[in-house]
Each structure stands twice: as C-alpha cells, then as structure tokens.
Design a protein around this motif. Sequence first.
Motif, short mmCIF file in Angstrom:
data_model
loop_
_atom_site.label_atom_id
_atom_site.label_comp_id
_atom_site.label_asym_id
_atom_site.label_seq_id
_atom_site.Cartn_x
_atom_site.Cartn_y
_atom_site.Cartn_z
N CYS A 1 0.82 -1.21 0.00
CA CYS A 1 0.00 0.00 0.00
C CYS A 1 0.86 1.26 0.00
N ALA A 2 2.03 1.19 0.64
CA ALA A 2 2.93 2.34 0.65
C ALA A 2 3.40 2.66 -0.76
N PRO B 1 -12.17 15.54 1.01
CA PRO B 1 -12.07 14.16 0.54
C PRO B 1 -10.61 13.71 0.36
N SER B 2 -10.41 12.42 0.16
CA SER B 2 -9.06 11.89 -0.06
C SER B 2 -8.51 12.39 -1.39
N SER B 3 -7.36 13.06 -1.32
CA SER B 3 -6.78 13.59 -2.56
C SER B 3 -6.24 12.47 -3.45
N HIS B 4 -5.70 11.41 -2.83
CA HIS B 4 -5.21 10.28 -3.62
C HIS B 4 -6.35 9.62 -4.39
N ALA B 5 -7.46 9.37 -3.69
CA ALA B 5 -8.61 8.73 -4.33
C ALA B 5 -9.17 9.61 -5.45
N ALA C 1 -7.43 0.17 -6.24
CA ALA C 1 -6.39 -0.30 -5.34
C ALA C 1 -5.76 0.85 -4.56
N VAL C 2 -5.49 1.95 -5.24
CA VAL C 2 -4.91 3.11 -4.57
C VAL C 2 -5.89 3.66 -3.53
N ALA C 3 -7.16 3.76 -3.90
CA ALA C 3 -8.16 4.27 -2.97
C ALA C 3 -8.28 3.38 -1.74
N TRP C 4 -8.29 2.08 -1.95
CA TRP C 4 -8.38 1.13 -0.82
C TRP C 4 -7.16 1.24 0.09
N SER C 5 -5.99 1.46 -0.51
CA SER C 5 -4.76 1.54 0.28
C SER C 5 -4.79 2.71 1.27
N ARG C 6 -5.52 3.76 0.95
CA ARG C 6 -5.56 4.91 1.85
C ARG C 6 -6.31 4.59 3.14
N VAL C 7 -7.30 3.71 3.05
CA VAL C 7 -8.01 3.26 4.24
C VAL C 7 -7.14 2.27 5.02
N TYR C 8 -6.48 1.38 4.30
CA TYR C 8 -5.65 0.36 4.95
C TYR C 8 -4.50 0.99 5.72
N LEU C 9 -3.95 2.08 5.20
CA LEU C 9 -2.82 2.75 5.85
C LEU C 9 -3.27 3.76 6.91
N GLN D 1 -14.29 9.21 3.45
CA GLN D 1 -13.42 10.21 2.82
C GLN D 1 -12.90 9.71 1.47
N VAL D 2 -12.60 8.42 1.40
CA VAL D 2 -12.12 7.82 0.14
C VAL D 2 -13.26 7.76 -0.87
N LEU D 3 -14.45 7.39 -0.42
CA LEU D 3 -15.60 7.30 -1.32
C LEU D 3 -15.94 8.67 -1.91
N VAL D 4 -15.93 9.70 -1.07
CA VAL D 4 -16.20 11.06 -1.56
C VAL D 4 -15.12 11.49 -2.54
N GLY D 5 -13.87 11.13 -2.27
CA GLY D 5 -12.79 11.45 -3.18
C GLY D 5 -12.98 10.80 -4.54
#
Length: 241
Positions: free
Chosen positions: A28-29, A91-95, A146-154, A161-165
């Motif tokens: 995830c990193a 929201p999550s900027s990565h997502a 995968a990137v969006a999921w990793s933000r929650v995992y980390l 926040q990821v869903l809104v992103g």
Amino acid sequence: MADDFAPLASLSLTHVHYDPTDRISYLCAWLALIPQGLCVMYATLIWSTREIEIALLFAGQLACEALNFALKRLIKEERPRRMNGKGYGMPSSHAQFVAYFAVSIALFLLLRHQPPHPRVLRRNHTPMSLLERAGWSAVGLGMAAAVAWSRVYLNYHTERQVLVGCVAGTVSALGWFVITTVIRRSGWLAWALELPIAKFFRVRDLVVEEDLCQAGWEKWDDKMTALKASQKQQKQKPKHK
C-alpha cells in the motif's frame, strides 16, 4: 547557541507511513506513490509527444487537485484518530486523483479515441479493438480502486473520505470530458493549434485518430525498409577488378 538546531521537517509528498511487519501495508505504501508517478508520466508524455490531448488531460488533473484543495478547507473534516498524515482528510486527494485519471482514460479510449478499424492492417500492426480498449480501461479503474483502498488500509483516510474522493474525481473527469468535447466541436481547439506559440512548441492533435502504438512507427518502418533496400543494392553491385 551554535549547538542549537532547528527541528527538521519531512517532505510529506513522498513520505508514507506503513507497518514494516505487514506485507500488504508495504504494498500500500508503494500504491500511495502512484499519483507522483503519474505526474512524472504526464510531464514526460507532454514533452516527448507534444500532444494537446495529453496536455488537456493534465490541465483537468490540475483543476481536479485545485477542487480537492478547496473542498478540504471547506469541509474541514479531520483524518482518522490513528492518523498517518497531515491536514484535513475529506475528501481523499489520492482517491480523487486516481479516480479522475482512470475515468478520463476510460472515456478517451472508449468514446473519443477513433483508431483505424482492427481489420485494417497498417505496417505489420493491428490497431486495438474496442474490447482491448475496454480491457485497458478496466485495468486503469482497477489501479484506481487499489490506490483508494490503500488509503483506508494505511489509516490515512476513512472509508467515507475515500468514497467522496472517488466521486469527486469521477465527476471532475466527466465534467472535463464534456468541456473538452465542446472546445473541440466549437473549433476553439483547432484555432488554438494554429497560433504561433502552438506551432513553435510543435503542438499536435494526432492521438485521437492515430493508433496509440502506431505513432512514429511508419516513419521508422520506412527508414528501415530504405536501409535494407540500400544494403541489398550494395550487395548486388558487380565487383570490378
């Protein structure tokens, strides 16, 4: 005092917290660095191809980032309690970043890109079919997920926040696709490409109709064909005593 030192700061742009004992956390990193890699890809492709479509895609990406910057300061929602990151989390900027990119690529491949028909064989190369383009679109969307999921995992963001992103990135991609379509159909893009500054930087608009793997290939194939013909002609010349 000379021995006093100012506290050092971390460049959070590439600084990722993860659990070194967890292999998934380590993966995830690396996924967290994909947006930075995409920015390098944007810069490389814009400079090397001078394609206006790629420049427009990057412009929309920057606008999407500006929207995220504004939303975070408008909503002001904190990150998870076990926070691995600075600033607001909604929201999550990565997502949002990867959602915009993946959806934009899918829209381009499935709606805007019009390559020659797959049955048309051009210089030993068959253009991608609609099914192949749909496959690559799915790969991009999977990468974004995968990137969006990793933000929650980390523990950088909550699921909300990821869903809104992801929603913000998708809406941005759809909106920018509509805007660029209007610019194309209105003739503004064709007008801009005729400006002296566009010609100075050799800006072109070929990737919409040209097959993605075909760019430059015909010129290279012509060069190699001419070279082989020249070598063959040299061998066939009679030797004089």
